[in-house]
Design a protein around this motif. Structure first.
Motif, PDB file in Angstrom:
ATOM      1  N   GLU A 288       6.502   3.634  -9.127  1.00 50.03           N
ATOM      2  CA  GLU A 288       7.347   4.498  -8.739  1.00 50.03           C
ATOM      3  C   GLU A 288       8.449   4.487 -10.076  1.00 50.03           C
ATOM      4  O   GLU A 288       9.702   4.691  -9.812  1.00 50.03           O
ATOM      5  CB  GLU A 288       8.084   3.893  -7.377  1.00 50.03           C
ATOM      6  CG  GLU A 288       7.217   3.705  -6.435  1.00 50.03           C
ATOM      7  CD  GLU A 288       6.797   4.787  -5.957  1.00 50.03           C
ATOM      8  OE1 GLU A 288       6.740   6.026  -6.216  1.00 50.03           O
ATOM      9  OE2 GLU A 288       5.951   4.875  -4.577  1.00 50.03           O
TER      10      GLU A 288
ATOM     11  N   ARG B  20      -1.934   6.294  -6.167  1.00 47.13           N
ATOM     12  CA  ARG B  20      -1.587   5.288  -5.036  1.00 47.13           C
ATOM     13  C   ARG B  20      -2.313   3.990  -5.432  1.00 47.13           C
ATOM     14  O   ARG B  20      -3.627   4.100  -5.906  1.00 47.13           O
ATOM     15  CB  ARG B  20      -1.747   5.676  -3.713  1.00 47.13           C
ATOM     16  CG  ARG B  20      -0.940   6.790  -2.923  1.00 47.13           C
ATOM     17  CD  ARG B  20      -1.203   6.821  -1.678  1.00 47.13           C
ATOM     18  NE  ARG B  20      -2.480   7.208  -1.539  1.00 47.13           N
ATOM     19  CZ  ARG B  20      -3.257   7.382  -0.304  1.00 47.13           C
ATOM     20  NH1 ARG B  20      -2.279   7.331   0.962  1.00 47.13           N
ATOM     21  NH2 ARG B  20      -4.321   7.645   0.001  1.00 47.13           N
TER      22      ARG B  20
ATOM     23  N   GLU C   2      -3.633   1.536  -3.967  1.00 48.12           N
ATOM     24  CA  GLU C   2      -5.155   1.268  -3.161  1.00 48.12           C
ATOM     25  C   GLU C   2      -5.940   2.155  -3.501  1.00 48.12           C
ATOM     26  O   GLU C   2      -7.244   2.083  -3.078  1.00 48.12           O
ATOM     27  CB  GLU C   2      -4.699   1.375  -1.823  1.00 48.12           C
ATOM     28  CG  GLU C   2      -4.408   2.691  -1.177  1.00 48.12           C
ATOM     29  CD  GLU C   2      -2.844   3.045  -1.226  1.00 48.12           C
ATOM     30  OE1 GLU C   2      -2.487   3.639  -0.062  1.00 48.12           O
ATOM     31  OE2 GLU C   2      -1.974   2.312  -1.894  1.00 48.12           O
ATOM     32  N   ASP C   3      -5.714   3.175  -4.197  1.00 49.50           N
ATOM     33  CA  ASP C   3      -6.958   4.231  -4.766  1.00 49.50           C
ATOM     34  C   ASP C   3      -7.384   3.846  -6.211  1.00 49.50           C
ATOM     35  O   ASP C   3      -8.073   4.537  -6.554  1.00 49.50           O
ATOM     36  CB  ASP C   3      -6.215   5.674  -4.989  1.00 49.50           C
ATOM     37  CG  ASP C   3      -5.950   6.309  -3.189  1.00 49.50           C
ATOM     38  OD1 ASP C   3      -6.536   5.783  -2.245  1.00 49.50           O
ATOM     39  OD2 ASP C   3      -5.173   7.189  -3.230  1.00 49.50           O
TER      40      ASP C   3
ATOM     41  N   ALA D  55       0.776  -1.229  -0.176  1.00 46.04           N
ATOM     42  CA  ALA D  55       0.081   0.181  -0.005  1.00 46.04           C
ATOM     43  C   ALA D  55       0.763   1.196  -0.014  1.00 46.04           C
ATOM     44  O   ALA D  55       1.969   1.221   0.672  1.00 46.04           O
ATOM     45  CB  ALA D  55      -0.721   0.152   1.105  1.00 46.04           C
ATOM     46  N   GLY D  56       0.440   2.214  -0.675  1.00 47.21           N
ATOM     47  CA  GLY D  56       1.268   3.705  -0.835  1.00 47.21           C
ATOM     48  C   GLY D  56       2.068   3.623  -1.925  1.00 47.21           C
ATOM     49  O   GLY D  56       2.587   4.851  -2.438  1.00 47.21           O
ATOM     50  N   THR D  57       2.257   2.429  -2.847  1.00 45.98           N
ATOM     51  CA  THR D  57       2.961   2.571  -4.055  1.00 45.98           C
ATOM     52  C   THR D  57       2.275   3.443  -5.075  1.00 45.98           C
ATOM     53  O   THR D  57       1.164   3.371  -5.455  1.00 45.98           O
ATOM     54  CB  THR D  57       3.243   1.089  -4.592  1.00 45.98           C
ATOM     55  OG1 THR D  57       4.005   0.350  -3.664  1.00 45.98           O
ATOM     56  CG2 THR D  57       4.000   1.152  -5.775  1.00 45.98           C
ATOM     57  N   HIS D  58       3.198   4.247  -5.889  1.00 44.98           N
ATOM     58  CA  HIS D  58       2.565   5.009  -6.952  1.00 44.98           C
ATOM     59  C   HIS D  58       2.620   4.527  -8.127  1.00 44.98           C
ATOM     60  O   HIS D  58       3.626   3.966  -8.613  1.00 44.98           O
ATOM     61  CB  HIS D  58       3.223   6.403  -7.063  1.00 44.98           C
ATOM     62  CG  HIS D  58       3.222   7.280  -5.560  1.00 44.98           C
ATOM     63  ND1 HIS D  58       3.726   6.987  -4.693  1.00 44.98           N
ATOM     64  CD2 HIS D  58       2.211   8.073  -5.488  1.00 44.98           C
ATOM     65  CE1 HIS D  58       3.425   7.846  -3.664  1.00 44.98           C
ATOM     66  NE2 HIS D  58       2.675   8.491  -4.309  1.00 44.98           N
TER      67      HIS D  58
ATOM     68  N   ARG E 294      11.207   7.115  -6.282  1.00 46.94           N
ATOM     69  CA  ARG E 294      10.904   6.943  -4.855  1.00 46.94           C
ATOM     70  C   ARG E 294      11.374   5.461  -4.393  1.00 46.94           C
ATOM     71  O   ARG E 294      11.344   4.561  -5.015  1.00 46.94           O
ATOM     72  CB  ARG E 294       9.755   7.588  -4.095  1.00 46.94           C
ATOM     73  CG  ARG E 294       9.373   8.925  -4.339  1.00 46.94           C
ATOM     74  CD  ARG E 294       7.831   9.102  -4.094  1.00 46.94           C
ATOM     75  NE  ARG E 294       6.916   8.638  -5.063  1.00 46.94           N
ATOM     76  CZ  ARG E 294       6.543   9.250  -6.137  1.00 46.94           C
ATOM     77  NH1 ARG E 294       6.974  10.577  -6.444  1.00 46.94           N
ATOM     78  NH2 ARG E 294       5.821   8.543  -6.947  1.00 46.94           N
TER      79      ARG E 294
END
Length: 283
Positions: free
Chosen positions: A218, A109, A111-112, A97-100, A164
Motif C-alpha cells: 500500500e 494482492r 494472496e495472488d 489478505a487483500g494487501t496490495h 489505502r
C-alpha cells in the motif's frame, strides 16, 4: 495413549457445538505446542489430521479441513457453548489478505502472488518471490495483542503513505525514519489501531525473497520474511520444503528495530499523533 471419548465439530464462532463428530479417539502422550500438526486416530475408519489451535481444562481443539474439532472426555449437547480456549505459542508477522504489493506490472494482492513472480522493492529493484508463507488464524483462539491485525489508516504515516488502509500483524515491521518499526509499537488508537473484532477466520501472508528486504505494501516499505521466526509455523511449510528443502538462513537487514511503544522515538510519535489530528484516522 491418551483417550478422548468425544469429538465435537464446532460452529463458525469456534465455541458452539454443531454435533458429535466421533468417539474413542486416541492420541500419543506428549507435549504439544499450538500450531503443531496432530493426527488423532479412532477405532472407526475416521482419521482427522489438523493443527492444534487451542485447549481448555477438559480438552483441546484441532483446526481441520472440516472446521474446528473439539476432543474431550466431557459430554456436550448440540448448541452447548464450550471453552473458553487458551492459545499459546502462536505468532504472526505478515500482511493480511487483500494487501496490495507493488510489482513491475502494477499492484497485486498479496494472496495472488506466486513463487517466481517479480515484486518491487523500496529501493526500486525487482526481485523474484522465493516463497509465500500462509497462516490462518481463528479469532476464537487468537491472542488479540499478539495476533489481531493492526490497521494503519491511509495517510497515517505521511502524505499518501499508506495510499489505502494497510493491515498487518502486530510484529510486522515497516520502515519509518530509517527504523524497522513493528506495527504494534505504532498503535495510537486513532490513525493506527488494533482491529477490535476481525473476521472469525482471517489469513496472513508473508513474502520471502532471497534476502531480508523491503517491499512496497500500500505504498509503505514493509519487511519481507526473515527467519527469526520458523517457517515451520506456517500452514503451507510443506510447500517450502518441496521447493527449497530445509532452507538457508536469511540475514536480517542492518537497521534498528523498534518492538514496543516505549522504544518509539518521541519525535516520531509526536509527528504521527499530529497527523492523526489532521484527519489521517478513518472512522
Amino acid at each position: 495413549m491418551a483417550t478422548y471419548t468425544y469429538a465435537y465439530l464446532l460452529g463458525s464462532d469456534g465455541s458452539t457445538v454443531r454435533g458429535e463428530f466421533g468417539v474413542n479417539y486416541y492420541l500419543a502422550d506428549g507435549t504439544y505446542a499450538i500450531s503443531d500438526t496432530l493426527n488423532p486416530t479412532s477405532t472407526s475408519s475416521t482419521s482427522i489430521v489438523g493443527r492444534l489451535s487451542g485447549y481448555s481444562g477438559d480438552g483441546f481443539v484441532i483446526d481441520t479441513f472440516v472446521g474446528p474439532v473439539f476432543y474431550t472426555n466431557t459430554p456436550y449437547a448440540t448448541s452447548d457453548t464450550v471453552g473458553p480456549f487458551a492459545s499459546e505459542g502462536t505468532f504472526t508477522t505478515c500482511f493480511l489478505a487483500g494487501t496490495h504489493i507493488a510489482t513491475p506490472e502494477g499492484e497485486r494482492r498479496v494472496e495472488d502472488l506466486a513463487v517466481g513472480e517479480l515484486v518491487l522493492t523500496a529501493a526500486g529493484e525487482t526481485r523474484p518471490v522465493r516463497w509465500i508463507g500462509r497462516q490462518s488464524v481463528m479469532r476464537m483462539f487468537a491472542d488479540p495483542l499478539a495476533n489481531y491485525p493492526i490497521r494503519v489508516a491511509a495517510g497515517a504515516l505521511s502524505d499518501n503513505a499508506p495510499v489505502r488502509d494497510l493491515f498487518v500483524s502486530p510484529d510486522h515491521a515497516l520502515l519509518i525514519d530509517g527504523l524497522l518499526v513493528q506495527a504494534g509499537a505504532l498503535v495510537n488508537g486513532t490513525s493506527i489501531a488494533r482491529v477490535e473484532r476481525p473476521e472469525e477466520r482471517f489469513t496472513y501472508y508473508h513474502i520471502e525473497l532471497e534476502d531480508h528486504a523491503l517491499v512496497l505494501a500500500e505504498g509503505v516499505p514493509a519487511e519481507t520474511f526473515v527467519d527469526n521466526v520458523t517457517r515451520r509455523r506456517f500452514d503451507n511449510y510443506a510447500e517450502f520444503e518441496e521447493l527449497h528443502g530445509a532452507g538457508a538462513s536469511v540475514p536480517e537487514l542492518d537497521l534498528p528495530r523498534v518492538k514496543s511503544a516505549r522504544q518509539l522515538p518521541a519525535a516520531l510519535r509526536a509527528r504521527l499523533e499530529a497527523r492523526a489530528g489532521r484527519g489521517a484516522a478513518v472512522a
